[in-house]
Write a protein that holds these residues in place. Structure first.
Motif, PDB file in Angstrom:
ATOM      1  N   VAL A   1       6.107  -3.310 -12.956  1.00 44.36           N
ATOM      2  CA  VAL A   1       6.871  -2.202 -12.383  1.00 44.36           C
ATOM      3  C   VAL A   1       6.336  -0.816 -12.719  1.00 44.36           C
TER       4      VAL A   1
ATOM      5  N   TYR B   1       3.170   7.928 -11.845  1.00 44.01           N
ATOM      6  CA  TYR B   1       4.051   9.018 -11.429  1.00 44.01           C
ATOM      7  C   TYR B   1       3.346  10.373 -11.427  1.00 44.01           C
TER       8      TYR B   1
ATOM      9  N   ILE C   1       4.411   2.644 -12.625  1.00 43.69           N
ATOM     10  CA  ILE C   1       3.880   3.434 -11.514  1.00 43.69           C
ATOM     11  C   ILE C   1       3.085   4.628 -12.050  1.00 43.69           C
TER      12      ILE C   1
ATOM     13  N   ASN D   1      15.885   0.305  -8.594  1.00 40.16           N
ATOM     14  CA  ASN D   1      15.593  -0.952  -7.903  1.00 40.16           C
ATOM     15  C   ASN D   1      16.502  -2.094  -8.338  1.00 40.16           C
TER      16      ASN D   1
ATOM     17  N   LYS E   1      12.506   4.241 -11.572  1.00 42.60           N
ATOM     18  CA  LYS E   1      12.304   3.294 -10.462  1.00 42.60           C
ATOM     19  C   LYS E   1      12.929   1.939 -10.795  1.00 42.60           C
TER      20      LYS E   1
ATOM     21  N   GLY F   1       9.074   7.976 -14.973  1.00 39.77           N
ATOM     22  CA  GLY F   1       9.118   7.650 -13.546  1.00 39.77           C
ATOM     23  C   GLY F   1       9.296   6.158 -13.315  1.00 39.77           C
ATOM     24  N   SER F   2       8.603   5.348 -14.101  1.00 40.99           N
ATOM     25  CA  SER F   2       8.711   3.893 -13.969  1.00 40.99           C
ATOM     26  C   SER F   2      10.087   3.406 -14.388  1.00 40.99           C
TER      27      SER F   2
END
Length: 118
Positions: free
Chosen positions: A14, A18, A16, A43, A39, A35-36
């Motif tokens: 997962v 960012y 990212i 999600n 997310k 950021g991860s």
């Protein structure tokens, strides 16, 4: 590992990039890790960006616990400690009294974060 305490396997699935530097890293600058994490929470369907997280409340002494909408809490005589209206009457919140005799809170996204990292 990293700023928000990821398990390595979860990070691989997962994480990212960012900050757009071409690397996905939970170390160094916090951008990718935060950021991860955001997310991940969105999600999972448990985090809702418009929610407050926690509101200190008054008038909860006679109210039963559990989860209700803010409108239902208000109908039961619970109000924000700062006197403001609950911003989202239809959002669901759970009452939490961390210490007997201490402040009382209505929590919405707190449990989304806690489910991520208790």
């Amino acid at each position: 590992m990293g700023h928000t305490q990821w398990m390595p396997e979860v990070w691989l699935n997962v994480g990212i990039d960012y900050d757009g530097d071409g690397k996905i890293s939970p170390f160094g600058k916090a951008d990718d890790a935060l950021g991860s994490t955001a997310k991940f929470l969105v999600n999972r369907g448990k985090y809702h960006a418009a929610n407050i997280g926690a509101n200190e409340v008054r008038g909860a002494s006679g109210a039963a616990g559990g989860s209700r909408t803010y409108a239902a809490w208000a109908s039961a005589g619970v109000s924000r400690a700062d006197g403001q209206a609950f911003p989202q009457a239809n959002a669901t919140a759970q009452m939490w009294i961390p210490v007997a005799g201490g402040p009382t809170f209505l929590l919405d996204d707190f449990y989304a974060v806690k489910s991520y990292n208790p």
